[in-house]
Enzyme design. Structure first.
Site, mmCIF file in Angstrom:
data_model
loop_
_atom_site.group_PDB
_atom_site.id
_atom_site.type_symbol
_atom_site.label_atom_id
_atom_site.label_comp_id
_atom_site.label_asym_id
_atom_site.label_seq_id
_atom_site.Cartn_x
_atom_site.Cartn_y
_atom_site.Cartn_z
ATOM 1 N N CYS A 83 21.336 27.071 -32.740
ATOM 2 C CA CYS A 83 22.269 26.828 -33.854
ATOM 3 C C CYS A 83 23.678 27.265 -33.457
ATOM 4 O O CYS A 83 23.997 28.452 -33.501
ATOM 5 C CB CYS A 83 21.801 27.567 -35.109
ATOM 6 S SG CYS A 83 22.908 27.321 -36.512
ATOM 7 N N CYS A 100 25.678 28.899 -36.282
ATOM 8 C CA CYS A 100 25.330 30.296 -36.546
ATOM 9 C C CYS A 100 25.858 31.208 -35.435
ATOM 10 O O CYS A 100 26.381 32.284 -35.710
ATOM 11 C CB CYS A 100 23.821 30.498 -36.608
ATOM 12 S SG CYS A 100 22.913 29.185 -37.415
ATOM 13 N N ASP A 101 25.674 30.802 -34.178
ATOM 14 C CA ASP A 101 25.885 31.729 -33.062
ATOM 15 C C ASP A 101 27.101 31.412 -32.202
ATOM 16 O O ASP A 101 27.455 32.200 -31.326
ATOM 17 C CB ASP A 101 24.636 31.724 -32.142
ATOM 18 C CG ASP A 101 23.386 32.160 -32.897
ATOM 19 O OD1 ASP A 101 23.524 32.933 -33.862
ATOM 20 O OD2 ASP A 101 22.289 31.724 -32.521
#
Ligand code: NAP
Length: 321
Positions: free
Chosen positions: A137, A140-141
C-alpha cells in the site's frame, strides 16, 4: 449442545469498518454482536506505523489502533465474540450465521465488514521483507520512502495510481510489469507516461527481494525477463506490490450481488446490498479508496442504514398489530 445467540444487529468483521459500525450501533441502543473472524483487527494488525489516521500527531501502531477500537466498541455496549463464520443464510430474516464451533447467530440485520486482502507475489524473500521495504500500500507507507528510489509492481489501475502517487515522495519511481502493455485505464496510462519521474520496465517479474545492512532493509530487486529469462537487478529501498486485492466474499457469493472482481455491490451513496437488512462497508465493498479512515466512514454509514432499517421494521410490526 450447540450455542445460539440472537441479536438485532450482527456485525461481521473486526477492522475499522466493523468496529465503527458497532460503535455507532451500540450508541444507538442496538446492542450489536460483533463477530471478529480469524484475524481480529483485520489488515491493520499486519502493518506497523500508521501516520495517516486522523487524531494522532505522533506515529501510532496499527495493532494498537485496533485494540483501541475494540475497547471503545465494547465500552459503549458491543458484545465482541471471536468466531470464524463458515456459513451464512440470508434467504430469510432473522439471518443465520454459523460459526465453525457450531454456534448459530440469528440477526434481524447484518453489517458485513469482512474486508479484503492485498495479493502478494508469494516469494519467501518478499515475506521476509514485509514492513522492511516491501509493502502492498503506497498510500499507507509511501511517506516513509520520501527521497528514496522505489518500485511499484503491477500493471492495473492500482499500480499506475500508486506509481504516480509515489512521485509526490520520490523522483525515482520504477514501474515493473510482467507484460508489454498496461491493464490500467487509458487516462491513467497517459498520466503515467507523461510523468518524468516514472520509468517503466516491461516484460519483467520480480524473482527476489534483495536486502542487507543492519537493521536489515531492502536494497533492490532481482528481475527476470519474462521473454528471455535473463536476470537483472535494480536498486530500490521500497517496493510496492500492487497486483490486486481479494475481497472476503466467499461466504456471500451465491446470495448477494457481487461485481466482476468479487466486491459486494451496494446502492450508490448507501451501504445497502441487494438484500434488505444486509449492509456492507469497508474494503469488502470499496476497491478504490481502501483506507482505514474510509472504511471507518462507511462503517458509520452501515450502522446508520441498519438503524433506519430496524426502526422501519419495528414501525411496520407495530402498525400491523
Ligand atoms: P487488477 O486490475 O487486477 O490488476 C492487477 C495487475 O497486477 C495486472 O496488471 C496484472 O498483470 C498484475 N499481476 C497480477 N498478478 C501478478 C503476479 N503474480 N505477478 C506480477 N504481476 C501480476 O488489480 P487493481 O489494479 O488492484 O484493480 C482492481 C480493480 O479495482 C479493477 O477493476 C480496477 O479498475 C479497480 N480500481 C479502480 C481504481 C479507480 O477507478 N481509480 C483504482 C484502483 C483500482 P496482467 O495485466 O498481466 O494480468
Amino acid at each position: 449442545m450447540t450455542n445460539s445467540i440472537s441479536t438485532r444487529l450482527a456485525v461481521l468483521g473486526s477492522g475499522p469498518a466493523g468496529y465503527t459500525a458497532a460503535i455507532y450501533a451500540a450508541r444507538a441502543g442496538l446492542s450489536p454482536v460483533l463477530i471478529q473472524g480469524i484475524v481480529p483487527g483485520g489488515q491493520l494488525t499486519t502493518t506497523t506505523d500508521v501516520e495517516n489516521y486522523p487524531g494522532f500527531r505522533d506515529v501510532i501502531q496499527g495493532p494498537w489502533l485496533m485494540e483501541e477500537m475494540q475497547a471503545q466498541a465494547e465500552h459503549v455496549g458491543t458484545k465482541v465474540v471471536w468466531d470464524h463464520i463458515t456459513s451464512v443464510d440470508l434467504s430469510r430474516r432473522p439471518f443465520r450465521l454459523t460459526g465453525d464451533g457450531g454456534t448459530s447467530y440469528f440477526a434481524d440485520a447484518l453489517v458485513i465488514a469482512t474486508g479484503a486482502q492485498a495479493k502478494w507475489l508469494g516469494l519467501p524473500s518478499e515475506e521476509h521483507m514485509k514492513g522492511r521495504g516491501a509493502s502492498a500500500c503506497a498510500t499507507c507507507d509511501g511517506f516513509f520512502y520520501r527521497g528514496k528510489k522505489v518500485a511499484v509492481i503491477g500493471g492495473g489501475n492500482t499500480a499506475v495510481e500508486e506509481a504516480i502517487y509515489m512521485t509526490n515522495h520520490s523522483q525515482d519511481v520504477t514501474l515493473i510489469h510482467r507484460r508489454d502493455s498496461l491493464r490500467a485505464e487509458k487516462i491513467l496510462q497517459d498520466r503515467l507516461f507523461a510523468n518524468p519521474h516514472v520509468k517503466i520496465i516491461w516484460n519483467a517479474e520480480v524473482a527476489e527481494f534483495l536486502s542487507g545492512g543492519m537493521p536489515e532493509a531492502l536494497t533492490g530487486l532481482q528481475l527476470k525477463d519474462t521473454q528471455t529469462g535473463a536476470l537483472s537487478k535494480i536498486e530500490v529501498e521500497g517496493a510496492f506490490v500492487a497486483i490486486g486485492h481479494s475481497p472476503a466474499t466467499e461466504l456471500f457469493k451465491d446470495q448477494l450481488e457481487l461485481d466482476k472482481d468479487g466486491y459486494i455491490q451496494v446502492e450508490t451513496g448507501t451501504t445497502r446490498t441487494t438484500i434488505p437488512g444486509v449492509f456492507a462497508c469497508g474494503d469488502v465493498m470499496d476497491k478504490i479508496y481502501r483506507q482505514a479512515v474510509t472504511a471507518a466512514g462507511t462503517g458509520c454509514m452501515a450502522a446508520l442504514d441498519a438503524e433506519k432499517f430496524l426502526a422501519a421494521q419495528e414501525y411496520e410490526a407495530l402498525a400491523a398489530e
